[in-house]
Design an enzyme around this catalytic site. Structure first.
Site, PDB file in Angstrom:
ATOM      1  N   ILE A   1      12.323 -10.707  -3.105  1.00 57.09           N
ATOM      2  CA  ILE A   1      13.777 -10.932  -3.197  1.00 57.09           C
ATOM      3  C   ILE A   1      14.417 -10.568  -1.848  1.00 57.09           C
ATOM      4  O   ILE A   1      14.208  -9.457  -1.363  1.00 57.09           O
ATOM      5  CB  ILE A   1      14.411 -10.044  -4.302  1.00 57.09           C
ATOM      6  CG1 ILE A   1      13.742 -10.298  -5.656  1.00 57.09           C
ATOM      7  CG2 ILE A   1      15.916 -10.273  -4.375  1.00 57.09           C
ATOM      8  CD1 ILE A   1      14.195  -9.334  -6.752  1.00 57.09           C
TER       9      ILE A   1
ATOM     10  N   GLY B   1      -2.784  -5.872  -7.923  1.00 58.53           N
ATOM     11  CA  GLY B   1      -2.329  -5.569  -6.555  1.00 58.53           C
ATOM     12  C   GLY B   1      -0.884  -5.121  -6.477  1.00 58.53           C
ATOM     13  O   GLY B   1      -0.313  -5.073  -5.391  1.00 58.53           O
TER      14      GLY B   1
ATOM     15  N   GLY C   1      10.158  -6.616  -3.086  1.00 55.58           N
ATOM     16  CA  GLY C   1       9.147  -7.660  -2.846  1.00 55.58           C
ATOM     17  C   GLY C   1       9.726  -8.926  -2.250  1.00 55.58           C
ATOM     18  O   GLY C   1      10.246  -8.933  -1.137  1.00 55.58           O
TER      19      GLY C   1
ATOM     20  N   LYS D   1      13.103   3.048  -2.193  1.00 57.95           N
ATOM     21  CA  LYS D   1      13.812   1.770  -2.027  1.00 57.95           C
ATOM     22  C   LYS D   1      15.321   1.957  -2.181  1.00 57.95           C
ATOM     23  O   LYS D   1      16.113   1.371  -1.434  1.00 57.95           O
ATOM     24  CB  LYS D   1      13.285   0.757  -3.047  1.00 57.95           C
ATOM     25  CG  LYS D   1      11.835   0.353  -2.764  1.00 57.95           C
ATOM     26  CD  LYS D   1      11.206  -0.325  -3.957  1.00 57.95           C
ATOM     27  CE  LYS D   1       9.807  -0.817  -3.669  1.00 57.95           C
ATOM     28  NZ  LYS D   1       9.053  -1.200  -4.873  1.00 57.95           N
TER      29      LYS D   1
HETATM   30  P1  NAP Z   1      -3.685  -2.268   0.415  1.00 54.93           P
HETATM   31  O1  NAP Z   1      -4.062  -3.415  -0.419  1.00 54.93           O
HETATM   32  O2  NAP Z   1      -4.211  -0.911   0.056  1.00 54.93           O
HETATM   33  O3  NAP Z   1      -4.112  -2.590   1.928  1.00 54.93           O
HETATM   34  C1  NAP Z   1      -4.066  -1.637   2.941  1.00 54.93           C
HETATM   35  C2  NAP Z   1      -4.753  -2.202   4.179  1.00 54.93           C
HETATM   36  O4  NAP Z   1      -4.646  -1.238   5.229  1.00 54.93           O
HETATM   37  C3  NAP Z   1      -6.255  -2.478   4.003  1.00 54.93           C
HETATM   38  O5  NAP Z   1      -6.577  -3.687   4.643  1.00 54.93           O
HETATM   39  C4  NAP Z   1      -6.939  -1.318   4.719  1.00 54.93           C
HETATM   40  O6  NAP Z   1      -8.151  -1.672   5.381  1.00 54.93           O
HETATM   41  C5  NAP Z   1      -5.936  -0.977   5.786  1.00 54.93           C
HETATM   42  N1  NAP Z   1      -5.977   0.438   6.145  1.00 54.93           N
HETATM   43  C6  NAP Z   1      -5.725   1.509   5.348  1.00 54.93           C
HETATM   44  N2  NAP Z   1      -5.839   2.656   6.066  1.00 54.93           N
HETATM   45  C7  NAP Z   1      -6.150   2.296   7.324  1.00 54.93           C
HETATM   46  C8  NAP Z   1      -6.396   3.006   8.512  1.00 54.93           C
HETATM   47  N3  NAP Z   1      -6.338   4.334   8.564  1.00 54.93           N
HETATM   48  N4  NAP Z   1      -6.721   2.312   9.629  1.00 54.93           N
HETATM   49  C9  NAP Z   1      -6.780   0.959   9.601  1.00 54.93           C
HETATM   50  N5  NAP Z   1      -6.539   0.207   8.501  1.00 54.93           N
HETATM   51  C10 NAP Z   1      -6.241   0.880   7.373  1.00 54.93           C
HETATM   52  O7  NAP Z   1      -2.098  -2.116   0.496  1.00 54.93           O
HETATM   53  P2  NAP Z   1      -0.986  -3.204   0.120  1.00 54.93           P
HETATM   54  O8  NAP Z   1      -0.802  -3.231  -1.343  1.00 54.93           O
HETATM   55  O9  NAP Z   1      -1.253  -4.438   0.857  1.00 54.93           O
HETATM   56  O10 NAP Z   1       0.327  -2.477   0.699  1.00 54.93           O
HETATM   57  C11 NAP Z   1       0.563  -2.379   2.081  1.00 54.93           C
HETATM   58  C12 NAP Z   1       1.979  -1.868   2.311  1.00 54.93           C
HETATM   59  O11 NAP Z   1       2.915  -2.789   1.731  1.00 54.93           O
HETATM   60  C13 NAP Z   1       2.301  -0.523   1.662  1.00 54.93           C
HETATM   61  O12 NAP Z   1       3.209   0.184   2.479  1.00 54.93           O
HETATM   62  C14 NAP Z   1       2.976  -0.895   0.353  1.00 54.93           C
HETATM   63  O13 NAP Z   1       3.854   0.099  -0.122  1.00 54.93           O
HETATM   64  C15 NAP Z   1       3.747  -2.111   0.789  1.00 54.93           C
HETATM   65  N6  NAP Z   1       4.078  -3.074  -0.256  1.00 54.93           N
HETATM   66  C16 NAP Z   1       3.125  -3.477  -1.124  1.00 54.93           C
HETATM   67  C17 NAP Z   1       3.434  -4.426  -2.078  1.00 54.93           C
HETATM   68  C18 NAP Z   1       2.424  -4.914  -3.071  1.00 54.93           C
HETATM   69  O14 NAP Z   1       2.796  -5.660  -3.976  1.00 54.93           O
HETATM   70  N7  NAP Z   1       1.141  -4.538  -2.943  1.00 54.93           N
HETATM   71  C19 NAP Z   1       4.718  -4.968  -2.130  1.00 54.93           C
HETATM   72  C20 NAP Z   1       5.690  -4.523  -1.215  1.00 54.93           C
HETATM   73  C21 NAP Z   1       5.344  -3.584  -0.281  1.00 54.93           C
HETATM   74  P3  NAP Z   1      -9.470  -2.081   4.539  1.00 54.93           P
HETATM   75  O15 NAP Z   1      -9.102  -3.341   3.821  1.00 54.93           O
HETATM   76  O16 NAP Z   1     -10.528  -2.288   5.572  1.00 54.93           O
HETATM   77  O17 NAP Z   1      -9.722  -0.928   3.606  1.00 54.93           O
HETATM   78  N1  HSE Z   2       4.112  -0.654  -5.782  1.00 52.36           N
HETATM   79  C1  HSE Z   2       5.305  -1.384  -5.539  1.00 52.36           C
HETATM   80  C2  HSE Z   2       5.864  -1.877  -6.847  1.00 52.36           C
HETATM   81  C3  HSE Z   2       5.020  -2.562  -4.640  1.00 52.36           C
HETATM   82  O1  HSE Z   2       5.127  -1.869  -7.843  1.00 52.36           O
HETATM   83  O2  HSE Z   2       7.033  -2.236  -6.910  1.00 52.36           O
HETATM   84  C4  HSE Z   2       6.268  -3.300  -4.224  1.00 52.36           C
HETATM   85  O3  HSE Z   2       7.066  -2.500  -3.380  1.00 52.36           O
END
Ligand code: NAP
Ligand code: HSE
Length: 342
Positions: free
Chosen positions: A137, A188, A135, A206
């Site tokens: 870090i 989230g 995240g 990771k």
């Molecule tokens: P999320 O809340 O599920 O958001 C996904 C977004 O992608 C939504 O806006 C969705 O659109 C859009 N989307 C999904 N499928 C799509 C498609 N086929 N075409 C166009 N748009 C599409 O996900 P997130 O938690 O932000 O995570 C995003 C990425 O960051 C992932 O790879 C995750 O592993 C990584 N990540 C997340 C976190 C965390 O804390 N959440 C931390 C580090 C890394 P709609 O909104 O219109 O449905």
């Molecule tokens: N789902 C991941 C976690 C998001 O809980 O660590 C950050 O990569």
């Protein structure tokens, strides 16, 4: 005055909304740090009518990736959609279209990193991925820049916020597993398929990225000893507490002579030690280098703004031109190690 650096966001969920918020609300601060304005040019989503955590001007919202690929003013595509199918195609197409790519998608890099980095080199473009591990870090820049003088001996840490949140809620607050998982999803932190969080796969993705950078090996999840937190019971947690321990999902890469051992597993950690004190969705990474000794980094490992912080730092590095230097000089995704994975 330089041209603005134009950003196209793919995805405006938890992380995308945080990135959009920073880009729209911290215009002066980010412009000063980048030496030029950062302009949010497009935001691609699946459902343009969804109510979001951040208000995006309607005229920049799209569902059409080709619109972004054809826009020659777009400098960087920021992939925050998740998954390994649509996201893979979008990243490869973006690089072919001459855009740099920033991603937080560790599953994508663990599965398709070799192809993506090959395409980046062919297209003379950069892939930046600070947000993909731990995240907020800055562990990727620590390994590729701050610790570049070292031979890394070991990396040990808590790399999944969701499972750490669940273990903390069960240990400290007596919550049951399902309630704690639901809370992590509502906040989230969890992946869209939370199995990846609790079965250790996300931490393994990771760890594979960190092992690539630190040890220059191609480590797949199936080469690791991998075990998640799903089988831990409240009784296990209570007995551990009575003995002065807590369970943590620990990811570890350790160099032993010419071998590298990699594992992700629930581990008993003695209370009062630094890793035992990492609570909630926080992460921590302890790195041992031959010159520096031990370095301990901790902070928010998941969530909207901490992850956005890492994504936007990559965008700034690209706008300044720093990322290009590190990418070229470190040959980041190369594997030239003689270590064998045990
Ligand atoms: P999320 O809340 O599920 O958001 C996904 C977004 O992608 C939504 O806006 C969705 O659109 C859009 N989307 C999904 N499928 C799509 C498609 N086929 N075409 C166009 N748009 C599409 O996900 P997130 O938690 O932000 O995570 C995003 C990425 O960051 C992932 O790879 C995750 O592993 C990584 N990540 C997340 C976190 C965390 O804390 N959440 C931390 C580090 C890394 P709609 O909104 O219109 O449905
Ligand atoms: N789902 C991941 C976690 C998001 O809980 O660590 C950050 O990569």
């Amino acid at each position: 005055m330089q041209e603005p650096f134009s950003v196209a966001l793919l995805g405006c969920g938890t992380v995308g909304a945080g990135v959009a918020q920073l880009l729209m609300q911290q215009v002066d601060r980010l412009g000063n740090r980048a030496g030029r304005a950062l302009q949010l040019k497009h935001v691609l989503v699946r459902d343009p009518n969804k109510v979001r955590d951040v208000s995006i001007p309607h005229n920049i919202v799209t569902t059409d990736l080709n619109l972004i690929l054809r826009d020659s003013s777009v400098d960087v595509v920021v992939e925050l959609v998740g998954g390994t199918t649509w996201a893979r195609d979008a990243v490869i197409q973006s690089l072919k279209a001459g855009k740099h790519v920033v991603t937080a998608n560790k599953a994508l890099l663990a599965q398709h990193g070799t192809e993506i980095f090959r395409q980046a080199h062919e297209s003379n473009r950069i892939v930046a991925f600070e947000a993909s591990v731990a995240g907020g870090i800055p562990i990727i820049s620590a390994l590729t820049q701050g610790l570049a003088a070292n031979e890394i001996q070991s990396i040990q840490g808590i790399l999944n916020g969701t499972s750490n949140y669940i273990l903390t809620a069960m240990t400290e607050h007596g919550h049951d597993y399902q309630t704690a998982l639901k809370e992590a999803q509502q906040l989230g932190f969890a992946e869209s398929d939370p199995t990846l969080d609790v079965d250790g796969s996300d931490a393994a993705h990771k760890l594979a990225i960190l092992a690539r950078l630190a040890f220059r090996v191609d480590a797949a999840s199936d080469q690791m000893f991998l075990s998640g937190i799903q089988e831990l019971t409240p009784l296990d947690i209570r007995l551990a507490a009575e003995l002065g321990y807590v369970f943590k999902l620990i990811a570890e890469a350790r160099r032993i002579n010419q071998r590298l051992s990699l594992q992700v597993s629930p581990t008993l950690v003695r209370r009062g030690t630094p890793l035992a004190d990492i609570g909630g969705a926080n992460n921590a990474v302890q790195i041992r280098g031959d010159a520096v000794g031990d370095v301990f980094l901790s902070g928010a490992g998941a969530g909207m703004m901490p992850t956005a912080s890492a994504v936007v730092s990559d965008i700034i590095d690209l706008a300044v031109g720093r990322a290009q230097h590190t990418f070229d000089s470190m040959r980041m995704w190369d594997t030239d190690s003689t270590l064998s994975i045990a």
